[in-house]
Design an enzyme around this catalytic site. Structure first.
Site: not given
Ligand SMILES: [Zn+2]
Length: 152
Positions: A28, A83, A96-98
């Site tokens: 988002i 992160n 989570h994987f960016h």
């Protein structure tokens, strides 16, 4: 199950693809147009908590998402990053994987320090383009969002 946003039905508002174990979600507050997240449905915080089956599930969703997702953003390159922990810029306490599509046209090209500074400090910005991109990706992936609560 954790109490974070990734463990609530709200995450489905920006989901554009899912497998049995993972969600592909549009960020988002993208740092670059296309910035998305791959999120395990099961609540874990660190990569080392994933089972071997979930590691395979990660490869599976990457193989399913990346080609069409890169094409959607006219890109042939991407950054993949995690992160891990508060001081590495982890904002939501759920692994989570960016994934960030990169091209010679993106505004952070050649600015690696600025890029990671933005990524690690949650410095992307919401705009009215965000819901449009979610809709566009859902069409590409022929994805109909479900509102069921993550239950694993
Ligand atoms: Zn969670």
């Amino acid at each position: 199950m954790g109490a974070d946003i990734f463990c609530t039905p709200k995450i489905y508002e920006t989901t554009f693809f899912e497998t049995r174990q993972f969600l592909a979600v549009y960020n988002i507050r993208p740092v670059i147009r296309g910035h998305s997240l791959l999120i395990p449905k099961r609540h874990v915080v660190y990569l080392t908590e994933l089972t071997s089956g979930e590691i395979n599930g990660l490869k599976e969703i990457m193989a399913a998402v990346l080609p069409r997702w890169l094409k959607a953003f006219d890109s042939d390159s991407y950054n993949l990053s995690i992160n891990a922990g508060e001081h590495a810029g982890m904002v939501v306490n759920h692994l989570h994987f960016h994934i960030v599509p990169r091209s010679d046209k993106d505004p952070l090209q050649g600015k690696l320090i600025e890029f990671y500074h933005m990524l690690n400090n949650d410095r992307g910005t919401w705009s009215k383009e965000v819901p449009k991109e979610v809709e566009r990706l859902r069409k590409i992936f022929k994805y109909k969002p479900t509102q069921k609560r993550l239950s694993q």
